[in-house]
Design a protein around this motif. Structure first.
Motif, mmCIF file in Angstrom:
data_model
loop_
_atom_site.group_PDB
_atom_site.id
_atom_site.type_symbol
_atom_site.label_atom_id
_atom_site.label_comp_id
_atom_site.label_asym_id
_atom_site.label_seq_id
_atom_site.Cartn_x
_atom_site.Cartn_y
_atom_site.Cartn_z
ATOM 1 N N TYR A 1 0.915 -1.143 -0.022
ATOM 2 C CA TYR A 1 0.068 -0.238 -0.024
ATOM 3 C C TYR A 1 0.825 1.353 0.186
ATOM 4 C CZ TYR A 1 -2.928 -3.512 2.399
ATOM 5 O OH TYR A 1 -3.604 -4.617 2.780
ATOM 6 N N ARG A 2 0.503 2.121 -1.028
ATOM 7 C CA ARG A 2 1.410 3.376 -1.080
ATOM 8 C C ARG A 2 0.600 4.840 -1.171
ATOM 9 N NH1 ARG A 2 6.921 2.220 -2.460
ATOM 10 N NH2 ARG A 2 6.951 -0.115 -2.725
ATOM 11 N N SER A 3 1.094 5.770 -0.549
ATOM 12 C CA SER A 3 0.275 6.792 -0.417
ATOM 13 C C SER A 3 1.095 8.138 -0.084
ATOM 14 C CB SER A 3 -0.879 6.806 0.576
ATOM 15 O OG SER A 3 -1.636 8.173 0.839
ATOM 16 N N GLU A 4 1.078 9.099 -0.982
ATOM 17 C CA GLU A 4 1.493 10.385 -0.674
ATOM 18 C C GLU A 4 0.450 11.601 -1.088
ATOM 19 O OE1 GLU A 4 5.918 11.956 -2.435
ATOM 20 O OE2 GLU A 4 4.359 12.280 -3.749
ATOM 21 N N ARG A 5 0.345 12.186 0.097
ATOM 22 C CA ARG A 5 -0.728 13.380 0.278
ATOM 23 C C ARG A 5 -0.328 14.522 -0.654
ATOM 24 N NH1 ARG A 5 -2.195 15.171 6.248
ATOM 25 N NH2 ARG A 5 -2.648 12.813 6.326
ATOM 26 N N PHE A 6 -1.208 14.975 -1.211
ATOM 27 C CA PHE A 6 -1.298 16.330 -1.967
ATOM 28 C C PHE A 6 -1.361 17.578 -1.056
ATOM 29 C CE2 PHE A 6 -2.974 13.456 -5.232
ATOM 30 C CZ PHE A 6 -2.015 13.601 -6.205
ATOM 31 N N GLY A 7 -0.040 17.857 -0.451
ATOM 32 C CA GLY A 7 -0.108 18.957 0.275
ATOM 33 C C GLY A 7 -0.243 18.574 1.810
ATOM 34 N N ASP A 8 0.012 19.302 2.721
ATOM 35 C CA ASP A 8 -0.080 18.863 4.233
ATOM 36 C C ASP A 8 -1.427 18.760 4.588
ATOM 37 O OD1 ASP A 8 2.744 19.161 4.748
ATOM 38 O OD2 ASP A 8 2.619 21.046 5.302
ATOM 39 N N ASP A 9 -2.450 19.508 3.951
ATOM 40 C CA ASP A 9 -3.683 19.368 4.297
ATOM 41 C C ASP A 9 -4.724 18.613 3.396
ATOM 42 O OD1 ASP A 9 -3.990 20.735 1.997
ATOM 43 O OD2 ASP A 9 -4.987 22.851 3.178
ATOM 44 N N GLY A 10 -3.877 18.069 2.175
ATOM 45 C CA GLY A 10 -4.672 17.060 1.737
ATOM 46 C C GLY A 10 -5.621 17.639 0.228
ATOM 47 N N PHE A 11 -5.285 18.884 0.199
ATOM 48 C CA PHE A 11 -6.214 19.686 -0.853
ATOM 49 C C PHE A 11 -5.206 20.190 -1.784
ATOM 50 C CE2 PHE A 11 -9.321 19.060 2.313
ATOM 51 C CZ PHE A 11 -10.147 18.998 1.560
ATOM 52 N N GLY A 12 -4.081 19.863 -2.102
ATOM 53 C CA GLY A 12 -3.296 20.154 -3.087
ATOM 54 C C GLY A 12 -2.033 21.047 -2.665
ATOM 55 N N GLY A 13 -0.943 21.130 -3.288
ATOM 56 C CA GLY A 13 0.164 21.781 -3.175
ATOM 57 C C GLY A 13 1.375 20.861 -3.054
ATOM 58 N N ALA A 14 2.568 21.144 -2.525
ATOM 59 C CA ALA A 14 3.758 20.466 -2.412
ATOM 60 C C ALA A 14 3.261 18.896 -1.848
ATOM 61 C CB ALA A 14 5.047 21.015 -1.863
ATOM 62 N N PRO A 15 4.293 17.910 -2.010
ATOM 63 C CA PRO A 15 3.935 16.577 -1.473
ATOM 64 C C PRO A 15 4.006 16.447 0.102
ATOM 65 C CG PRO A 15 5.467 16.399 -3.216
ATOM 66 C CD PRO A 15 5.368 18.013 -2.817
ATOM 67 N N GLY A 16 2.870 16.035 0.736
ATOM 68 C CA GLY A 16 2.669 15.778 2.075
ATOM 69 C C GLY A 16 3.043 14.779 2.597
ATOM 70 N N PRO A 17 2.726 14.425 3.675
ATOM 71 C CA PRO A 17 3.131 13.026 4.476
ATOM 72 C C PRO A 17 2.836 11.618 3.557
ATOM 73 C CG PRO A 17 1.986 14.462 6.036
ATOM 74 C CD PRO A 17 1.563 15.048 4.545
ATOM 75 N N HIS A 18 3.787 10.824 3.479
ATOM 76 C CA HIS A 18 3.676 9.841 2.751
ATOM 77 C C HIS A 18 3.530 8.377 3.730
ATOM 78 C CE1 HIS A 18 7.979 9.525 3.610
ATOM 79 N NE2 HIS A 18 7.810 8.353 3.528
ATOM 80 N N CYS A 19 2.859 7.322 3.192
ATOM 81 C CA CYS A 19 2.882 6.014 3.848
ATOM 82 C C CYS A 19 3.257 4.908 2.764
ATOM 83 C CB CYS A 19 1.812 5.977 4.584
ATOM 84 S SG CYS A 19 1.483 4.358 5.461
ATOM 85 N N VAL A 20 4.116 3.911 3.398
ATOM 86 C CA VAL A 20 4.302 2.540 2.562
ATOM 87 C C VAL A 20 3.966 1.490 3.662
ATOM 88 C CG1 VAL A 20 5.800 1.392 0.835
ATOM 89 C CG2 VAL A 20 5.712 3.937 0.790
ATOM 90 N N VAL A 21 3.464 0.759 3.374
ATOM 91 C CA VAL A 21 3.122 -0.595 4.036
ATOM 92 C C VAL A 21 3.206 -1.781 3.269
ATOM 93 C CG1 VAL A 21 1.453 -1.821 5.648
ATOM 94 C CG2 VAL A 21 1.582 0.645 5.570
#
Length: 259
Positions: free
Chosen positions: A150-170
């Protein structure tokens, strides 16, 4: 003679869901779920919960969950007769969740964040239920040895666009040992609603589904920033205290009630 719990005592834990009152509002499938959980001091979690709720405790600890899965075939609230929502009704999700109990004894979950790859789902969940969904670039894949990534990289810190935010790989591999009746597994998975802070009040959204089929699982890799972003810095640096897997189930949600 059975003794009824007092008004502040949590309701009994059961794999069997209570029947929804007031009918079904909407439904969805949860597929290929990996449950990662860490023990946490209840005093750390308490300030993060909605008013009128407190940490639910098992074996002296409350628990913080990181749960990646696929949400599928979701229907629109109030329009379930129209069937699953095309495109936006199916997506990968990763949520960070806590365990709560309210003054009526109802056990539930509290979501600190929910990653979704569908912006329409993110916007709708915010508007309709006040849920902290975040828009992210996400994927789920399964290797020949049954390891699920499972992979995820948030669009911005708040998740509404912008520079890459928090990510997760499980990366986790399901086992074969049945844990469906394990006390901790039931505590973590048999949750028949969620507590949500909405417009200055705490609400309870009930849900119903068949008993979980749960097996053990092996965590093979974890690189996570979602737990820290949700208020738990350093938690992902240590191994989770519980790793479980379920192939999934179909669930229905009822109408929101006062908390």
């Amino acid at each position: 003679m059975a003794v009824s719990p007092g008004p502040d005592a949590p309701e009994p834990i059961s794999r069997l869901a209570p029947a929804l009152r007031g009918g079904v509002l909407h439904e969805q499938d949860w597929q290929s779920l990996t449950f990662l959980h860490w023990r946490v001091d209840p005093a750390i979690v308490a300030p993060l919960l909605p008013a009128g709720t407190r940490p639910d405790v098992f074996d002296g600890s409350t628990w913080v969950g990181l749960i990646p899965f696929r949400l599928a075939n979701a229907t629109a609230p109030g329009f379930r007769a129209l069937g699953p929502i095309p495109y936006a009704g199916t997506f990968p999700e990763i949520n960070v969740r806590l365990y709560s109990v309210d003054g009526s004894g109802r056990r539930g979950v509290v979501f600190r964040s929910l990653e979704s790859s569908r912006f329409a789902a993110v916007a709708a969940a915010h508007a309709l239920f006040g849920l902290p969904y975040r828009w992210a670039r996400m994927s789920i894949s399964t290797a020949a040895d049954r390891t699920i990534s499972y992979r995820s990289e948030r669009f911005g810190d708040d998740g509404f666009g912008g520079a890459p935010g928090p990510h997760c790989v499980v990366e986790a591999r399901p086992g074969t040992a049945d844990r469906s009746d394990d006390e901790l597994a039931v505590f973590l998975t048999a949750r028949w609603g969620l507590h949500v802070a909405r417009a200055g009040r705490t609400r309870f959204i009930p849900n119903e589904h068949p008993p979980w089929a749960v097996v053990d699982a092996e965590l093979r890799f974890l690189d996570d920033e979602l737990l820290a972003a949700a208020g738990f810095p350093g938690l992902a640096d240590r191994a989770p205290d519980s790793v479980l897997f379920s192939p999934g189930l179909h669930t229905t949600f009822g109408r929101t009630a006062a908390g």
